[in-house]
Design a protein around this motif. Structure first.
Motif, PDB file in Angstrom:
ATOM      1  N   GLU A   1      -7.829   1.026   4.128  1.00  0.00           N
ATOM      2  CA  GLU A   1      -7.218  -0.132   3.464  1.00  0.00           C
ATOM      3  C   GLU A   1      -6.332  -0.895   4.436  1.00  0.00           C
ATOM      4  O   GLU A   1      -6.432  -2.118   4.588  1.00  0.00           O
ATOM      5  CB  GLU A   1      -6.352   0.329   2.288  1.00  0.00           C
TER       6      GLU A   1
ATOM      7  N   GLU B   1       0.863  -1.178   0.000  1.00  0.00           N
ATOM      8  CA  GLU B   1       0.000   0.000   0.000  1.00  0.00           C
ATOM      9  C   GLU B   1       0.892   1.218   0.000  1.00  0.00           C
ATOM     10  O   GLU B   1       1.885   1.282   0.712  1.00  0.00           O
ATOM     11  CB  GLU B   1      -0.903  -0.007   1.229  1.00  0.00           C
TER      12      GLU B   1
ATOM     13  N   HIS C   1      -6.925  -4.755   6.363  1.00  0.00           N
ATOM     14  CA  HIS C   1      -5.991  -5.883   6.335  1.00  0.00           C
ATOM     15  C   HIS C   1      -5.584  -6.289   7.757  1.00  0.00           C
ATOM     16  O   HIS C   1      -5.523  -7.476   8.084  1.00  0.00           O
ATOM     17  CB  HIS C   1      -4.737  -5.527   5.531  1.00  0.00           C
TER      18      HIS C   1
ATOM     19  N   VAL D   1      -7.584  -5.218  -0.821  1.00  0.00           N
ATOM     20  CA  VAL D   1      -8.634  -4.244  -0.528  1.00  0.00           C
ATOM     21  C   VAL D   1      -8.627  -3.118  -1.559  1.00  0.00           C
ATOM     22  O   VAL D   1      -9.676  -2.647  -1.990  1.00  0.00           O
ATOM     23  CB  VAL D   1      -8.469  -3.688   0.897  1.00  0.00           C
ATOM     24  N   GLY D   2      -7.426  -2.696  -1.974  1.00  0.00           N
ATOM     25  CA  GLY D   2      -7.338  -1.633  -2.963  1.00  0.00           C
ATOM     26  C   GLY D   2      -8.012  -1.983  -4.275  1.00  0.00           C
ATOM     27  O   GLY D   2      -8.464  -1.091  -5.004  1.00  0.00           O
TER      28      GLY D   2
ATOM     29  N   GLU E   1     -12.159  -1.608  -3.304  1.00  0.00           N
ATOM     30  CA  GLU E   1     -12.781  -0.542  -2.527  1.00  0.00           C
ATOM     31  C   GLU E   1     -13.531   0.487  -3.373  1.00  0.00           C
ATOM     32  O   GLU E   1     -14.407   1.202  -2.870  1.00  0.00           O
ATOM     33  CB  GLU E   1     -11.764   0.162  -1.642  1.00  0.00           C
TER      34      GLU E   1
ATOM     35  N   LEU F   1     -14.704  -4.762   3.088  1.00  0.00           N
ATOM     36  CA  LEU F   1     -13.257  -4.717   2.894  1.00  0.00           C
ATOM     37  C   LEU F   1     -12.553  -5.709   3.817  1.00  0.00           C
ATOM     38  O   LEU F   1     -11.653  -6.444   3.388  1.00  0.00           O
ATOM     39  CB  LEU F   1     -12.739  -3.300   3.148  1.00  0.00           C
TER      40      LEU F   1
ATOM     41  N   ARG G   1      -8.968   6.993   3.094  1.00  0.00           N
ATOM     42  CA  ARG G   1      -9.245   5.750   2.389  1.00  0.00           C
ATOM     43  C   ARG G   1      -8.047   4.795   2.484  1.00  0.00           C
ATOM     44  O   ARG G   1      -8.230   3.583   2.662  1.00  0.00           O
ATOM     45  CB  ARG G   1      -9.580   6.033   0.927  1.00  0.00           C
ATOM     46  N   ARG G   2      -6.831   5.341   2.391  1.00  0.00           N
ATOM     47  CA  ARG G   2      -5.651   4.467   2.507  1.00  0.00           C
ATOM     48  C   ARG G   2      -5.532   3.899   3.918  1.00  0.00           C
ATOM     49  O   ARG G   2      -5.136   2.742   4.103  1.00  0.00           O
ATOM     50  CB  ARG G   2      -4.392   5.246   2.121  1.00  0.00           C
TER      51      ARG G   2
END
Length: 224
Positions: A189, A3, A193, A85-86, A89, A115, A185-186
């Motif tokens: 993510e 990520e 996880h 997830v990226g 999403e 997610l 949003r990141r």
């Protein structure tokens, strides 16, 4: 999996990790984001994106199952410069209304339960140690890197997606501001996880490549 903002060095690190594993005598499967839909296991997923029918988590999990099974047969590691997830999403399956797509909306909030479940399903499909490498770097520094590496066409595409018009240094700042707006949003993510049992390792991506590789190896191959 990895990520990080564009320009943080995900593809470079993936290539270095693949080379390190191969040099150490191990088997490795490199899943490049640019080429993933050329893989036969992910061809149906790629077609779903292309036709705008959009893949479901189940379709993607089927692809992961097939790909991971081949890797396990070879006793191979899997290195990807993107993350599970990226990939979902932005899709309707991850949105609260199950209808919209949010690629160019940095403030859109996906359904965290979807997610987290997808990250869990992918980890279970792999069956081994699942690690997410988070490449941390100031967004403007990463944007300058990406612009230098990818050129004017990339800059134009990013400005268009952000709905901005600018030149030179102002263009870099505008793109960096847009990517910085994706910060929440990141973080979601990464948290998805983590909640699904992935090991999370944050790496300072602004240091020398050799140092970044050393830290990535320590996180993914602690017994090396």
């Amino acid at each position: 999996m990895m990520e990080g903002v564009p320009g943080s060095g995900k593809s470079t690190l993936a290539e270095m990790l693949v080379e390190w594993v191969a040099t150490a005598g191990g088997e490795v499967d490199h899943l490049s984001e640019e080429a993933i839909f050329n893989r036969p296991e992910f061809s149906a997923v790629g077609q779903a994106f292309k036709t705008k029918r959009f893949p479901t988590p189940d379709l993607m999990l089927f692809a992961y199952d097939r790909l991971f099974a081949k890797a396990r047969d070879r006793a191979a590691s899997v290195v990807a410069d993107w993350n599970a997830v990226g990939m979902i999403e932005d899709l309707p399956c991850a949105q609260p209304d199950r209808a919209s797509t949010t690629t160019d909306n940095p403030l859109a909030v996906a359904d965290s339960d979807v997610l987290r479940q997808h990250a869990l399903d992918v980890r279970r499909a792999w069956g081994g140690q699942a690690v997410l490498l988070r490449l941390a770097i100031p967004v403007e520094e990463a944007t300058r890197r990406a612009a230098q590496q990818r050129g004017s066409e990339w800059i134009s595409r990013q400005l268009a997606r952000a709905g901005r018009s600018a030149d030179g240094a102002e263009a870099i700042r505008a793109i960096a501001e847009w990517h910085a707006a994706y910060g929440q949003r990141r973080r979601v993510e990464v948290q998805s996880h983590a909640d699904a049992g992935w090991a999370i390792s944050s790496i300072d991506a602004g240091t020398e490549p050799a140092v970044v590789l050393k830290r990535a190896v320590a996180a993914t191959y602690p017994d090396a």
